[in-house]
Design an enzyme around this catalytic site. Structure first.
Site, PDB file in Angstrom:
ATOM      1  N   LYS A  60       0.842  -1.188   0.000  1.00  0.00           N
ATOM      2  CA  LYS A  60       0.000   0.000   0.000  1.00  0.00           C
ATOM      3  C   LYS A  60       0.885   1.249   0.000  1.00  0.00           C
ATOM      4  O   LYS A  60       1.864   1.328   0.751  1.00  0.00           O
ATOM      5  CB  LYS A  60      -0.904  -0.018   1.238  1.00  0.00           C
ATOM      6  CG  LYS A  60      -2.126   0.868   1.153  1.00  0.00           C
ATOM      7  CD  LYS A  60      -3.095   0.520   2.270  1.00  0.00           C
ATOM      8  CE  LYS A  60      -4.364   1.330   2.179  1.00  0.00           C
ATOM      9  NZ  LYS A  60      -5.356   0.934   3.199  1.00  0.00           N
ATOM     10  N   GLU A  64     -19.304  -5.291  10.256  1.00  0.00           N
ATOM     11  CA  GLU A  64     -20.230  -4.529  11.099  1.00  0.00           C
ATOM     12  C   GLU A  64     -21.261  -5.425  11.785  1.00  0.00           C
ATOM     13  O   GLU A  64     -21.683  -5.147  12.907  1.00  0.00           O
ATOM     14  CB  GLU A  64     -20.938  -3.459  10.267  1.00  0.00           C
ATOM     15  CG  GLU A  64     -20.045  -2.317   9.830  1.00  0.00           C
ATOM     16  CD  GLU A  64     -19.273  -2.612   8.565  1.00  0.00           C
ATOM     17  OE1 GLU A  64     -18.449  -1.764   8.149  1.00  0.00           O
ATOM     18  OE2 GLU A  64     -19.468  -3.710   7.978  1.00  0.00           O
ATOM     19  N   ARG A 123     -25.689  -2.157   7.263  1.00  0.00           N
ATOM     20  CA  ARG A 123     -25.292  -3.547   7.132  1.00  0.00           C
ATOM     21  C   ARG A 123     -25.551  -4.336   8.416  1.00  0.00           C
ATOM     22  O   ARG A 123     -25.542  -5.566   8.401  1.00  0.00           O
ATOM     23  CB  ARG A 123     -23.811  -3.630   6.779  1.00  0.00           C
ATOM     24  CG  ARG A 123     -23.373  -2.613   5.758  1.00  0.00           C
ATOM     25  CD  ARG A 123     -21.976  -2.858   5.273  1.00  0.00           C
ATOM     26  NE  ARG A 123     -21.991  -3.841   4.210  1.00  0.00           N
ATOM     27  CZ  ARG A 123     -20.892  -4.346   3.646  1.00  0.00           C
ATOM     28  NH1 ARG A 123     -19.723  -3.967   4.080  1.00  0.00           N
ATOM     29  NH2 ARG A 123     -20.976  -5.221   2.689  1.00  0.00           N
TER      30      ARG A 123
END
Length: 626
Positions: A277, A361, A389
């Site tokens: 990254k 979640e 969600r």
């Protein structure tokens, strides 16, 4: 070179020797555009070579490429002819920060909620198969923590069940989501990432066994056994998925070779790519927090972000630490967003009382229920859009058991730049149906601290606290009380309009009240503070006015306005109620202020609309002249 890239066909015609230059130019575009406007820089710097390889091997859009999460798709946009659009990345009328069907036929899915791409891929591939389009391959790129989401594994289970389903799953393994990825799966992939012995053995097997067909069959079982010992890739293979890798995701030629093998297999294949990254931009590579996952505007030379000022998240972060010092039963949960939600300060102060569950979640809410059953008070901090969600878990696992769990919703209401999927405009509607739930909406930083304290004191059910993105609103002190509501402005004359401001929309109501007074319409402004349940004092206040106007930073359908109207109906109060909020539409990306202006949620727009409503009502009740 980018000027000549109008689509994937132009990427295919480049020589191998030209590809490093292309990669360098792409990185320059990414850094320049994100330095000006902000954006998901780190994830995209990490997928440059991977994405080039994808578009050299597959034929988009005939072979759909679905991104999970969609914030990794900047390079894909560049290679599908949209490099010039990065001059206005995430600006109104400019390029979206996520895949967009309106922008290109190469964007199949407007995907920004994580862990969904594999399910899209499963359905697309099955559709092509049923339609007889067997020469098409569906590619799903999943990474940046998305494999920590349970839905991804539900999809893998189904994809693997169809042996001839041509789905290539590229696992972009950068070891991070927003922050370093947490959990057992993350540890599993980390083991693969650092197992040099496995890489060496693969080379030996290829050189020795691969060239001796008679030995291959006899030793295949032994080879698989050794593979399982040296690198536990059985996690994928036991699902029935062929596994290729791990591959250096920055070796474009190695990626091409792996992807071609996966494509030609004509069944579900995992291609495991190891990437870094922030690759190629040292300030991102060396940024320990999140490798410039999603910085605001920054100085290109140094990587220093431009000051944002004090934002709502800062206020929440500081107060939660203060509460943590006062109460040892307070614990915090994040879904892979420790820094974005401000929980990093709590984690530093109380490392044993913070849980990062990854992009999960649903698990976060039910785990919070378990913590509450065990005698603790969990604070779950998520972006408002992601609470959607976990609605079932909040309803059936938390509220049904009347558990003391506090959910903090950051980025509530219009968020703007990140587009339709990130506007937190649904929570005040969907949460109205949850029995026993209390919802607080602060209008400023001082009220945020007050209401957070009140929320964690509740012991007989869940509480929700929501606040928007951006700078904290200026403090507005009450001039009095109506029950537990704050009276912010009292009409100078006989009451005319009662303005009910929900949280930060209080400022809009106060601006409108001044304009209404100038039109001869006396206006009272109240802040309910707690919008579920509503204060019974609102009934008496409403009955003393000629019109009630509810202003909220939420969808108009089923929100606070509808709750106020229902409260007055149940009390047989016939005062008309007008609701002003977000239209039930998926809003294009733009700055928050621009969107609020576009949908009429400004003081001037509100005053005009209320003036018209009062005028119509007055003309309707006046006797006809003779």
């Amino acid at each position: 070179m980018l000027g000549s890239i109008k689509g994937p066909h132009d990427v295919k015609r480049l020589s191998v020797e030209e590809l490093p230059r292309l990669a360098g130019e792409i990185r320059d575009v990414l850094v320049d555009s994100c330095a000006r406007f902000g954006g998901h820089l780190g994830p995209n710097l990490g997928v440059v070579e991977l994405t080039i390889a994808l578009h050299r091997v597959f034929d988009s859009p005939d072979d759909p490429v679905v991104w999970d999460t969609g914030h990794q798709a900047y390079v894909h946009k560049v290679l599908t002819g949209r490099a010039a659009g990065f001059a206005a990345l995430k600006q109104e009328g400019g390029l979206s920060g996520y895949p967009s069907q309106a922008e290109s036929e190469h964007d199949f899915v407007e995907n920004s909620h994580a862990s969904t791409a594999l399910s899209y891929a499963d359905g697309l591939a099955k559709a092509f198969k049923l339609r007889g389009e067997r020469d098409r391959t569906v590619v799903a790129v999943i990474g940046d923590g998305a494999l920590t989401g349970g839905m991804a594994w539900e999809a893998l289970n189904n994809i693997a069940a169809v042996e001839d389903l041509p789905v290539v799953i590229v696992v972009n393994d950068n070891g991070r989501s927003y922050s370093p990825t947490i959990g057992g799966l993350a540890s599993h992939l980390s083991t693969l990432r650092v197992t040099r012995r496995y890489e060496d053995l693969l080379g030996y097997v290829k050189d020795k066994i691969g060239n001796v067909p008679v030995l291959y069959d006899a030793l295949h079982g032994l080879k698989k056994g050794v593979k399982d010992v040296l690198a536990p890739q059985a996690l994928f293979e036991d699902l029935g998925l062929k596994y290729v890798g791990p591959i250096d995701g920055h070796d474009e030629q190695a990626m091409e070779a792996a992807l071609r093998k996966a494509r030609d297999f004509r069944g579900p294949v995992i291609v495991h790519a190891l990437t870094q990254k922030g690759r190629g931009y040292s300030p991102a590579e060396n940024h320990d927090e999140d490798q410039f996952h999603s910085p605001g505007a920054f100085d290109r030379a140094t990587g220093a972000e431009k000051p944002k000022g004090r934002i709502w998240t800062n206020v929440f972060s500081e107060e939660l630490v203060t509460l943590g010092k006062e109460r040892d039963d307070l614990v915090a949960i994040t879904a892979a967003m420790l820094h974005p939600t401000g929980l990093h300060a709590f984690a530093e102060a109380f490392p044993e009382r913070i849980y990062d569950v990854g992009i999960a979640e649903q698990h976060a809410l039910t785990s919070a229920a378990g913590l509450a059953l065990g005698g603790l008070h969990p604070v779950v901090a998520v972006y408002a859009t992601f609470l959607n969600r976990a609605f079932d878990q909040l309803l059936m696992d938390v509220a049904l058991h009347r558990l003391p769990v506090t959910v903090v919703l950051d980025r509530a209401g219009v968020t703007g730049d990140d587009g339709a999927s990130h506007n937190g405009m649904w929570d005040l509607s969907i949460l109205q149906v949850v029995p026993g739930l209390r919802i607080a909406v602060p209008r400023d930083g001082e009220r945020l601290t007050e209401l957070l304290r009140e929320a964690v004191e509740v012991t007989d059910g869940p509480t929700v606290l929501r606040f928007p993105k951006g700078p904290v609103a200026e403090s507005v002190e009450p001039v009095g009380k109506l029950g537990e509501m704050d009276l912010l402005r009292a009409a100078d004359e006989e009451p005319g309009v009662l303005l009910v401001g929900v949280g930060p929309m209080v400022q809009v109501c106060l601006e409108a009240a001044v304009l209404l007074d100038a039109q001869g319409i006396p206006a009272t402004v109240v802040d309910p503070r707690w919008v579920k349940p509503l204060d019974e004092a609102l009934v008496l206040a409403a009955s003393a006015h000629k019109l009630v106007a509810v202003v909220e930073d939420n969808g108009r359908v089923g929100g606070v306005g509808d709750a106020v109207a229902r409260l007055l109906r149940d009390a047989d109060v016939d005062v008309p109620v007008r609701t002003y909020g977000i239209p039930q539409q998926f809003l294009d990306h733009a700055k928050r202020a621009a969107i609020l202006g576009r949908i009429g949620l400004t003081g001037q727009d509100l005053a005009r609309q209320i003036t018209e409503a009062v005028a119509k009502r007055t003309s309707a009740v006046e006797p006809a002249s003779h």
